[in-house]
Scaffold this motif. Structure first.
Motif, PDB file in Angstrom:
ATOM      1  N   ASP A  62       2.636   5.957  12.177  1.00 36.55           N
ATOM      2  CA  ASP A  62       1.726   5.334  13.319  1.00 36.55           C
ATOM      3  C   ASP A  62       0.306   6.071  13.394  1.00 36.55           C
ATOM      4  O   ASP A  62      -0.355   5.582  14.312  1.00 36.55           O
ATOM      5  CB  ASP A  62       2.535   4.812  14.354  1.00 36.55           C
ATOM      6  N   LYS A  67      -2.559   4.842   8.664  1.00 36.37           N
ATOM      7  CA  LYS A  67      -3.068   3.459   8.783  1.00 36.37           C
ATOM      8  C   LYS A  67      -4.374   3.067   7.897  1.00 36.37           C
ATOM      9  O   LYS A  67      -4.445   2.136   6.966  1.00 36.37           O
ATOM     10  CB  LYS A  67      -3.302   2.588  10.101  1.00 36.37           C
ATOM     11  N   GLU A  70      -3.207   3.406   4.105  1.00 36.75           N
ATOM     12  CA  GLU A  70      -2.342   1.943   3.794  1.00 36.75           C
ATOM     13  C   GLU A  70      -3.569   1.090   3.400  1.00 36.75           C
ATOM     14  O   GLU A  70      -3.353   0.365   2.541  1.00 36.75           O
ATOM     15  CB  GLU A  70      -1.671   1.709   4.989  1.00 36.75           C
ATOM     16  N   LYS A  71      -4.459   1.066   4.320  1.00 33.95           N
ATOM     17  CA  LYS A  71      -5.470   0.000   4.062  1.00 33.95           C
ATOM     18  C   LYS A  71      -6.626   0.472   3.029  1.00 33.95           C
ATOM     19  O   LYS A  71      -6.923  -0.686   2.132  1.00 33.95           O
ATOM     20  CB  LYS A  71      -6.420  -0.117   5.348  1.00 33.95           C
TER      21      LYS A  71
END
Ligand code: CO
Length: 135
Positions: A62, A67, A70-71
């Motif tokens: 997290d 993130k 991942e994006k």
């Protein structure tokens, strides 16, 4: 007042492998490795003359870096500007309509007080303000 680009932050998947890569690229070893538990990151810093590069690896799923990877995948994650007085810069930028992600400066890596501006207000670029902590 913003004074200069303090560093460029690069999100990486494998910090150890990236340390080797950037050591070859820049022809120096990292001068610092530091975990910032509150951000869920491990960092390392390289310096060539006045130019600093911060590599960031996620230490938890997290983490903002997890993130981001991942994006968007690996790449430039943020640009950090040195400021003389972070609190007055936060007030100035808020008055100019920028979205400040943390209104109270927090302790970041490399002995800095830091604050981030939301990329939606800065053409997609995550901007970090940082002020050296003098103790
Ligand atoms: Co940074």
């Amino acid at each position: 007042m913003l004074t200069n680009v303090e560093h460029i932050g690069i999100a990486v998947r494998d910090l150890a492998a990236s340390n080797e890569l950037y050591a070859k690229l820049l022809n120096v070893q990292p001068y610092k490795a530091e975990a910032v538990a509150s951000e869920g990151v491990s960092t390392s810093f390289f310096k060539v003359n006045q130019t600093k590069i911060e590599l960031l690896e996620a230490t938890s799923p997290d983490s903002p870096i997890a993130k981001f990877l991942e994006k968007k995948g690996e790449g430039i994650h943020h640009i950090a500007f040195e400021v003389e007085d972070i609190q007055s810069e936060i007030e100035r930028l808020k008055a100019e309509g920028f979205t400040v992600l943390n209104e109270v400066p927090k302790r970041g890596a490399d002995n800095k007080l830091v604050c981030f501006l939301h990329p939606k207000g800065t053409n997609g670029v995550l901007v970090e303000l940082c002020q050296e902590i003098k103790e």
